[in-house]
Design a protein around this motif. Structure first.
Motif, PDB file in Angstrom:
ATOM      1  N   SER A 101       0.851  -1.198   0.034  1.00  0.00           N
ATOM      2  CA  SER A 101      -0.104   0.041  -0.074  1.00  0.00           C
ATOM      3  C   SER A 101       0.927   1.109  -0.151  1.00  0.00           C
ATOM      4  O   SER A 101       2.153   1.160   0.020  1.00  0.00           O
ATOM      5  N   GLY A 102       0.241   2.290  -0.106  1.00  0.00           N
ATOM      6  CA  GLY A 102       1.086   3.754  -0.055  1.00  0.00           C
ATOM      7  C   GLY A 102       1.603   3.928   1.058  1.00  0.00           C
ATOM      8  O   GLY A 102       2.623   4.480   1.213  1.00  0.00           O
ATOM      9  N   ALA A 103       0.754   3.839   2.151  1.00  0.00           N
ATOM     10  CA  ALA A 103       1.311   4.015   3.631  1.00  0.00           C
ATOM     11  C   ALA A 103       2.594   3.136   3.790  1.00  0.00           C
ATOM     12  O   ALA A 103       3.311   3.688   4.328  1.00  0.00           O
ATOM     13  N   ASN A 106       5.441   4.571   2.244  1.00  0.00           N
ATOM     14  CA  ASN A 106       5.807   5.636   2.771  1.00  0.00           C
ATOM     15  C   ASN A 106       6.774   5.363   4.356  1.00  0.00           C
ATOM     16  O   ASN A 106       7.569   5.924   4.390  1.00  0.00           O
ATOM     17  N   PHE A 135      -0.985  14.601   2.246  1.00  0.00           N
ATOM     18  CA  PHE A 135      -1.591  13.472   2.548  1.00  0.00           C
ATOM     19  C   PHE A 135      -0.502  12.231   2.464  1.00  0.00           C
ATOM     20  O   PHE A 135      -0.107  12.052   1.231  1.00  0.00           O
ATOM     21  N   HIS A 136      -0.123  11.309   3.415  1.00  0.00           N
ATOM     22  CA  HIS A 136       0.761  10.266   3.119  1.00  0.00           C
ATOM     23  C   HIS A 136       0.182   8.992   3.872  1.00  0.00           C
ATOM     24  O   HIS A 136       1.114   7.914   3.516  1.00  0.00           O
ATOM     25  N   GLY A 137      -0.865   8.880   4.249  1.00  0.00           N
ATOM     26  CA  GLY A 137      -1.428   7.748   4.638  1.00  0.00           C
ATOM     27  C   GLY A 137      -2.057   7.630   5.941  1.00  0.00           C
ATOM     28  O   GLY A 137      -2.000   8.805   6.602  1.00  0.00           O
ATOM     29  N   GLU A 188       4.491  15.653  -1.931  1.00  0.00           N
ATOM     30  CA  GLU A 188       3.765  15.169  -3.061  1.00  0.00           C
ATOM     31  C   GLU A 188       4.169  16.385  -4.069  1.00  0.00           C
ATOM     32  O   GLU A 188       3.769  17.590  -3.620  1.00  0.00           O
ATOM     33  N   GLU A 193      -5.018  14.516  -1.987  1.00  0.00           N
ATOM     34  CA  GLU A 193      -6.233  14.421  -1.293  1.00  0.00           C
ATOM     35  C   GLU A 193      -6.307  16.073  -0.705  1.00  0.00           C
ATOM     36  O   GLU A 193      -7.466  16.447  -0.285  1.00  0.00           O
ATOM     37  N   ASP A 221       6.429  11.311  -2.734  1.00  0.00           N
ATOM     38  CA  ASP A 221       5.282  10.765  -2.477  1.00  0.00           C
ATOM     39  C   ASP A 221       4.921  10.569  -3.664  1.00  0.00           C
ATOM     40  O   ASP A 221       3.909  11.516  -4.053  1.00  0.00           O
ATOM     41  N   VAL A 223       2.483   8.179  -4.682  1.00  0.00           N
ATOM     42  CA  VAL A 223       1.662   7.095  -4.419  1.00  0.00           C
ATOM     43  C   VAL A 223       0.329   7.478  -5.346  1.00  0.00           C
ATOM     44  O   VAL A 223      -0.235   6.573  -6.043  1.00  0.00           O
ATOM     45  N   GLN A 224      -0.036   8.804  -5.395  1.00  0.00           N
ATOM     46  CA  GLN A 224      -1.310   8.802  -6.308  1.00  0.00           C
ATOM     47  C   GLN A 224      -0.616   9.389  -7.784  1.00  0.00           C
ATOM     48  O   GLN A 224      -1.341   9.431  -8.720  1.00  0.00           O
ATOM     49  N   LYS A 250      -1.014   2.879  -5.450  1.00  0.00           N
ATOM     50  CA  LYS A 250      -2.226   2.857  -6.378  1.00  0.00           C
ATOM     51  C   LYS A 250      -1.993   2.487  -7.620  1.00  0.00           C
ATOM     52  O   LYS A 250      -2.452   1.412  -7.732  1.00  0.00           O
TER      53      LYS A 250
HETATM   54  C1  LIG Z   1      -3.598   7.361  -1.181  1.00  0.00           C
HETATM   55  C2  LIG Z   1      -2.118   7.966  -0.670  1.00  0.00           C
HETATM   56  C3  LIG Z   1      -1.362   7.275   0.234  1.00  0.00           C
HETATM   57  C4  LIG Z   1      -1.948   6.308   1.111  1.00  0.00           C
HETATM   58  O1  LIG Z   1      -2.183   4.991   0.138  1.00  0.00           O
HETATM   59  P1  LIG Z   1      -2.853   3.689   0.635  1.00  0.00           P
HETATM   60  O2  LIG Z   1      -2.798   2.684  -0.284  1.00  0.00           O
HETATM   61  O3  LIG Z   1      -4.224   4.089   0.927  1.00  0.00           O
HETATM   62  O4  LIG Z   1      -1.970   3.426   2.125  1.00  0.00           O
HETATM   63  C5  LIG Z   1      -0.261   8.069   0.562  1.00  0.00           C
HETATM   64  N1  LIG Z   1       0.062   9.038  -0.068  1.00  0.00           N
HETATM   65  C6  LIG Z   1      -0.648   9.720  -1.023  1.00  0.00           C
HETATM   66  C7  LIG Z   1       0.073  10.828  -1.744  1.00  0.00           C
HETATM   67  C8  LIG Z   1      -1.835   9.136  -1.512  1.00  0.00           C
HETATM   68  O5  LIG Z   1      -2.479   9.734  -2.407  1.00  0.00           O
END
Ligand SMILES: *Cc1c(COP(=O)(O)O)cnc(C)c1O
Length: 389
Positions: A101-103, A106, A135-137, A188, A193, A221, A223-224, A250
Motif C-alpha cells: 500500500s501507499g502508507a 511511505n 497526505f501520506h497515509g 507530493e 487529497e 510521495d 502514491v497518487q 495506487k
Molecule cells: C492514497 C495515498 C496514500 C496512502 O495510500 P494507501 O494505499 O491508502 O495506504 C499516501 N500518499 C498519497 C499521496 C496518497 O494519495
C-alpha cells in the motif's frame, strides 16, 4: 437484509458510501447491480490505471495466478525481480522494496531516511519535514507525516519527529532544517487529497537544492501521482529533479495491492538483512500485474495521456460554474461554483462517477480512457456545473 444493511451491520463504519452496488466493469465503464452504466472517472481512486478488467492486465494476472499465488520472501521469484529491474531502469533509482500500500511504501521510505541519517550524522537526526495540507497515509507514522490536523485528533500520540511547514515557502524550509536535526523532507509534487494542488517548479527545484546542500534526503510521495498519472512516468519527472527516495502504490498494480519504495544512490544499500520486511510484499501476482502496467507506460502512451489532459484543461477552462482547473495529466481538480458534493451526486445520477478532494471535484480517469468517452463525461459534468444551485 439488503447488502446495504448487511454492510452497515458487519463492516466497520469508516466509509460513507454512495448508494451504488457495484457489479462489474470493462474499461472505463462500471455497471451496478441494476445494470446501470457509469463512466468512471475515479478509477478506484487512481488504482485501475487501465480501467476495469483490461484484457492484457487480466491475462498477466491469470497467467501468474495459475503458476503460484504467493510464496514468502525467503525465496526468489521472477515477477518481483523483473518489476524491480524495470522500475530502476525507467527511473534511474537503484533498488526497490515492495509492500502492499501507499502508507507502507511511505513507512519504508521514512525508515530508510532515518537509518541513513542516523548512520551518517547521528541518532538525533530523525526529524522528517512534511508539508501542510499533505497526505501520506493512515498508519500512525504516515498520519504524523500528513500535514492536516483533522486526521490527527483522535489518535494522539502519533509517531514523534515530524513537523509540517507551508508549501512554496523556502525560508520556512531553511528555518526548519536549521532548527531541527533533519533526516528527510517528504512531499507530493501535486497534493492530491489536499485538493489537486501542483507545487511550483521553482519551489521543487529549491527544495531539491536545499536538501542536497544539507544532506537531507528528499522523498517524493508518488502514491497518487505515479505510474503515468501526470503524463510522465512519475510526477517528479515533470520537474527535472532526482529524488533520493520515491514511494508509490495506487496505480502501480493496476488494481491489485502493491506498494514500492524506490531507493536512490544514497540509500540503495541502507537496509541489511532483517531491517525491514513484509509477508505479502512482492506478491508474484501483484508484481506480474504491475509489470504489465509498467511495460505499457511507454513514451507514446504517455503522449496520449498528455493529449487527453490538454483536452480536459481546454474543455473546462472558462466554463460557467467552473472557477478553476488544477492538476497535471489525468489528475484534475475542478473548483466548482456549486458545492463539489452536489456536482458529484448529480453526475452519478447522470452516469458519471467522480471523486472529491477537499472542496474540489477530482478526476482520475483510467489512463487509457477513450477520448470520445472522456468528452462525453466532460459534457455531462459541464452541464451540471453550469446549473444554478
Ligand atoms: C492514497 C495515498 C496514500 C496512502 O495510500 P494507501 O494505499 O491508502 O495506504 C499516501 N500518499 C498519497 C499521496 C496518497 O494519495
Amino acid at each position: 437484509m439488503s447488502l446495504t444493511e448487511l454492510d452497515k451491520k458487519y463492516i466497520a463504519s469508516t466509509y460513507n458510501r454512495f448508494p451504488v452496488e457495484v457489479s462489474h466493469g470493462k474499461g472505463a465503464i462500471l455497471y451496478d447491480k441494476n445494470g446501470k452504466e457509469y463512466i468512471d472517472l475515479g478509477s478506484g481512486i487512481g488504482v485501475n490505471a487501465f480501467g476495469y478488467c483490461d484484457d492484457n492486465w487480466c491475462d498477466a494476472v491469470k497467467e501468474q495466478i495459475s503458476q503460484i499465488q504467493h510464496t514468502s520472501n525467503l525465496y526468489y521469484t521472477e515477477p518481483s525481480v523483473k518489476l524491480a529491474k524495470l522500475l530502476c531502469e525507467k527511473t534511474g533509482m537503484k533498488k526497490v522494496f515492495f509492500s502492499n500500500s501507499g502508507a507502507e511504501a511511505n513507512e519504508c521510505a521514512i525508515k530508510a531516511a532515518r537509518k541513513y541519517a542516523s548512520k551518517k550524522k547521528g541518532d538525533e537526526y530523525f526529524t522528517i519535514i512534511t508539508l501542510k495540507n499533505s497526505f501520506h497515509g493512515r498508519t500512525l507514522t504516515t498520519l504524523a507525516a500528513t500535514g492536516q490536523d483533522k486526521f490527527h485528533e483522535l489518535y494522539k500520540p502519533l509517531t514523534d519527529g515530524f513537523i509540517s511547514i507551508d508549501a512554496e515557502d523556502t525560508d520556512a524550509l531553511l528555518t526548519a532544517i536549521k532548527n531541527h536535526k533533519t533526516a528527510a523532507v517528504i512531499l507530493e509534487c501535486i497534493q492530491g487529497e489536499g485538493g489537486v494542488i501542483p507545487l511550483s517548479h521553482e519551489y521543487i527545484s529549491s527544495v531539491r537544492k536545499i536538501t542536497e546542500e544539507n544532506d537531507v534526503l528528499l522523498i517524493i510521495d508518488e502514491v497518487q501521482t505515479g505510474n503515468g498519472r501526470t503524463g510522465k512516468l512519475y510526477a517528479y519527472m515533470n520537474y527535472g529533479i532526482t529524488p533520493d527516495i520515491v514511494s508509490t502504490a495506487k496505480g502501480l498494480g493496476g488494481g491489485l495491492p502493491l506498494g514500492a519504495t524506490l531507493l536512490g544512490e544514497k540509500v540503495e544499500n541502507i537496509f541489511d538483512f532483517g531491517d525491514h520486511g513484509s509477508t505479502f510484499g512482492a506478491n508474484p501476482v501483484c508484481c506480474a500485474a504491475a509489470l504489465s502496467v509498467l511495460e505499457r507506460l511507454t513514451d507514446g502512451f504517455l503522449d496520449e495521456v498528455r493529449k487527453k489532459s490538454e483536452f480536459l484543461f481546454d474543455f473546462f477552462s472558462d466554463r460557467k460554474g467552473i472557477e478553476s482547473v488544477s492538476g497535471m495529466g489525468l489528475m484534475v481538480g475542478l473548483k466548482t461554483t456549486r458545492p463539489a458534493k452536489d456536482v458529484i451526486l448529480e453526475a452519478m445520477e447522470n452516469g458519471v462517477l467522480l471523486l472529491s478532494a477537499k472542496d474540489k471535484v477530482r478526476l482520475l480517469p483510467p489512463l487509457n480512457i477513450d477520448i470520445g468517452l472522456l468528452g462525453k463525461a466532460a459534457e455531462t459534468i459541464a452541464k451540471i456545473c453550469e446549473k444554478e444551485n
